[in-house]
Design a protein around this motif. Sequence first.
Motif, PDB file in Angstrom:
ATOM      1  N   PRO A 283      33.950  27.040  45.582  1.00  0.00           N
ATOM      2  CA  PRO A 283      33.086  27.556  46.658  1.00  0.00           C
ATOM      3  C   PRO A 283      33.094  29.080  46.765  1.00  0.00           C
ATOM      4  N   TYR A 284      31.948  29.675  46.456  1.00  0.00           N
ATOM      5  CA  TYR A 284      31.744  31.112  46.601  1.00  0.00           C
ATOM      6  C   TYR A 284      32.872  31.896  45.920  1.00  0.00           C
ATOM      7  N   GLY A 285      33.129  31.509  44.664  1.00  0.00           N
ATOM      8  CA  GLY A 285      34.255  32.056  43.909  1.00  0.00           C
ATOM      9  C   GLY A 285      33.955  33.317  43.123  1.00  0.00           C
ATOM     10  N   HIS A 286      32.759  33.899  43.285  1.00  0.00           N
ATOM     11  CA  HIS A 286      32.431  35.209  42.720  1.00  0.00           C
ATOM     12  C   HIS A 286      32.247  35.226  41.204  1.00  0.00           C
ATOM     13  N   LEU A 287      31.886  34.097  40.621  1.00  0.00           N
ATOM     14  CA  LEU A 287      31.467  34.063  39.227  1.00  0.00           C
ATOM     15  C   LEU A 287      29.962  33.805  39.191  1.00  0.00           C
ATOM     16  N   LYS A 288      29.278  34.475  38.269  1.00  0.00           N
ATOM     17  CA  LYS A 288      27.816  34.365  38.216  1.00  0.00           C
ATOM     18  C   LYS A 288      27.339  33.062  37.581  1.00  0.00           C
ATOM     19  N   HIS A 289      28.084  32.530  36.625  1.00  0.00           N
ATOM     20  CA  HIS A 289      27.725  31.276  35.950  1.00  0.00           C
ATOM     21  C   HIS A 289      26.268  31.306  35.462  1.00  0.00           C
ATOM     22  N   ALA A 290      25.900  32.332  34.710  1.00  0.00           N
ATOM     23  CA  ALA A 290      24.517  32.458  34.241  1.00  0.00           C
ATOM     24  C   ALA A 290      24.069  31.284  33.392  1.00  0.00           C
ATOM     25  N   TYR A 291      24.984  30.657  32.683  1.00  0.00           N
ATOM     26  CA  TYR A 291      24.663  29.529  31.799  1.00  0.00           C
ATOM     27  C   TYR A 291      24.412  28.232  32.562  1.00  0.00           C
ATOM     28  N   TRP A 292      24.620  28.232  33.862  1.00  0.00           N
ATOM     29  CA  TRP A 292      24.280  27.049  34.670  1.00  0.00           C
ATOM     30  C   TRP A 292      22.776  26.936  34.904  1.00  0.00           C
ATOM     31  N   HIS A 293      22.007  27.940  34.571  1.00  0.00           N
ATOM     32  CA  HIS A 293      20.589  27.978  34.920  1.00  0.00           C
ATOM     33  C   HIS A 293      19.684  27.248  33.931  1.00  0.00           C
ATOM     34  N   TYR A 294      20.206  26.766  32.841  1.00  0.00           N
ATOM     35  CA  TYR A 294      19.344  26.146  31.839  1.00  0.00           C
ATOM     36  C   TYR A 294      20.079  25.039  31.093  1.00  0.00           C
ATOM     37  N   LYS A 295      19.299  24.175  30.463  1.00  0.00           N
ATOM     38  CA  LYS A 295      19.818  23.115  29.605  1.00  0.00           C
ATOM     39  C   LYS A 295      19.048  23.222  28.285  1.00  0.00           C
ATOM     40  N   ASP A 296      19.621  23.926  27.339  1.00  0.00           N
ATOM     41  CA  ASP A 296      18.905  24.182  26.096  1.00  0.00           C
ATOM     42  C   ASP A 296      19.081  23.043  25.102  1.00  0.00           C
ATOM     43  N   THR A 297      18.031  22.238  24.963  1.00  0.00           N
ATOM     44  CA  THR A 297      17.967  21.321  23.834  1.00  0.00           C
ATOM     45  C   THR A 297      17.486  22.144  22.646  1.00  0.00           C
ATOM     46  N   LEU A 298      18.173  22.025  21.534  1.00  0.00           N
ATOM     47  CA  LEU A 298      17.898  22.903  20.394  1.00  0.00           C
ATOM     48  C   LEU A 298      16.813  22.313  19.499  1.00  0.00           C
ATOM     49  N   LEU A 299      15.942  23.195  19.037  1.00  0.00           N
ATOM     50  CA  LEU A 299      14.813  22.799  18.200  1.00  0.00           C
ATOM     51  C   LEU A 299      14.705  23.758  17.022  1.00  0.00           C
ATOM     52  N   SER A 300      14.527  23.215  15.825  1.00  0.00           N
ATOM     53  CA  SER A 300      14.314  24.042  14.641  1.00  0.00           C
ATOM     54  C   SER A 300      12.836  24.034  14.287  1.00  0.00           C
ATOM     55  N   ALA A 301      12.274  25.225  14.156  1.00  0.00           N
ATOM     56  CA  ALA A 301      10.856  25.327  13.824  1.00  0.00           C
ATOM     57  C   ALA A 301      10.594  25.147  12.337  1.00  0.00           C
ATOM     58  N   ASP A 302      11.637  25.343  11.518  1.00  0.00           N
ATOM     59  CA  ASP A 302      11.436  25.337  10.068  1.00  0.00           C
ATOM     60  C   ASP A 302      12.674  24.868   9.308  1.00  0.00           C
ATOM     61  N   GLU A 303      13.411  23.950   9.919  1.00  0.00           N
ATOM     62  CA  GLU A 303      14.628  23.392   9.324  1.00  0.00           C
ATOM     63  C   GLU A 303      15.777  24.395   9.268  1.00  0.00           C
ATOM     64  N   THR A 304      15.688  25.450  10.045  1.00  0.00           N
ATOM     65  CA  THR A 304      16.819  26.358  10.202  1.00  0.00           C
ATOM     66  C   THR A 304      17.985  25.579  10.819  1.00  0.00           C
ATOM     67  N   PRO A 305      19.200  25.683  10.280  1.00  0.00           N
ATOM     68  CA  PRO A 305      20.345  24.930  10.818  1.00  0.00           C
ATOM     69  C   PRO A 305      20.587  25.251  12.295  1.00  0.00           C
ATOM     70  N   LEU A 306      20.988  24.226  13.034  1.00  0.00           N
ATOM     71  CA  LEU A 306      21.224  24.377  14.468  1.00  0.00           C
ATOM     72  C   LEU A 306      22.720  24.379  14.764  1.00  0.00           C
ATOM     73  N   PRO A 307      23.161  25.211  15.701  1.00  0.00           N
ATOM     74  CA  PRO A 307      24.571  25.173  16.115  1.00  0.00           C
ATOM     75  C   PRO A 307      24.809  24.015  17.076  1.00  0.00           C
ATOM     76  N   ARG A 308      26.031  23.855  17.476  1.00  0.00           N
ATOM     77  CA  ARG A 308      26.331  22.849  18.497  1.00  0.00           C
ATOM     78  C   ARG A 308      25.829  23.343  19.851  1.00  0.00           C
ATOM     79  N   PRO A 309      25.270  22.462  20.661  1.00  0.00           N
ATOM     80  CA  PRO A 309      24.804  22.895  21.986  1.00  0.00           C
ATOM     81  C   PRO A 309      25.983  23.223  22.898  1.00  0.00           C
ATOM     82  N   ASP A 310      25.729  24.043  23.892  1.00  0.00           N
ATOM     83  CA  ASP A 310      26.771  24.389  24.858  1.00  0.00           C
ATOM     84  C   ASP A 310      27.198  23.156  25.640  1.00  0.00           C
TER      85      ASP A 310
END
Length: 312
Positions: free
Chosen positions: A104-131
């Motif tokens: 509760p109100y612990g003063h961390l921004k947690h910027a990565y809480w704002h999204y859920k990135d499902t990874l997509l390759s446009a041209d078969e570029t290798p994908l890393p592991r998702p967060d």
Amino acid sequence: MRRLTIALAAALLWPAGQALAWWDEGHMQIAYVAYKKLTPAARDRADALLKLNPDYSSWIAGAPAGQEKLYAFVHAATWPDDIKMKTDYYDDQVTDSTARQLVPYGHLKHAYWHYKDTLLSADETPLPRPDPVDAVSQLKLMIAKLPANSDASDALRSYSLSWMIHLVGDLHQPLHAIARYSAALPDKGGDRGGNEVQVVAANGEKLPLHFYWDRIFGGYSSVFGAIRDADQDSGLSAVAPDAGKAQIVDPATWAQESFELAKTVAYAPPVRADKQPAELTREYETNARETARKQAALAAARLANLLEALLR
């Protein structure tokens, strides 16, 4: 125009990876439409929890008499973005041991809480592991903590609600549910949900694709301005969400829906998979605005349904 200029300037100065969604106008309009759908009992319970937020007094400053609860709820929708600019809140990483913790109100921004990135390759570029930690994982934790019969303290329930009002909106912005990789953008994060992809809008302005979507409802706003804009004849209040979809309150489903819309609408031609600017067509911009309006209306309905169930 001034509100848009301020918001765009702020976004351009934002640290990498700390994306906004819908900017102030979009988040506030979603919260406002959701608040109107709540029963008086649910509104009162939400207000009692929001009063524990350290910024509550500033949220209601200048509110018309009798409208304090409404203003607080609408303003709370921007709080998880507002803390990114606070000097007593600190950056942290998704790999930190505290990444999943709801403090509760612990003063961390947690910027990565704002999204859920499902990874997509446009041209078969290798994908890393998702967060391992994202908007879906955290929103599910918050949902579990919000009911009065949970094991959470009121402070934790307040913190969870302050984030939930915002995150429901985030997950309905298509570019908060995807990261596209390509030969031109192969590194960790790929295009960061369109932040690394440039487009040219109808007015000749060049900007990142993500910013283009975020600003569809406008930029910086007051609560009064957001309410006024939502209540205009063609505003968000007039958009009827799909009744069946509105009953779906699973964040993972919301994220998957947004991922599909990102692929079919946000990344539709003429948007490119590299860093070369693409001039948007009338068809693209029309589809983007209509999709954004439908998603925002759906977010408002789902937020109301979720809170009605949790704040009994």
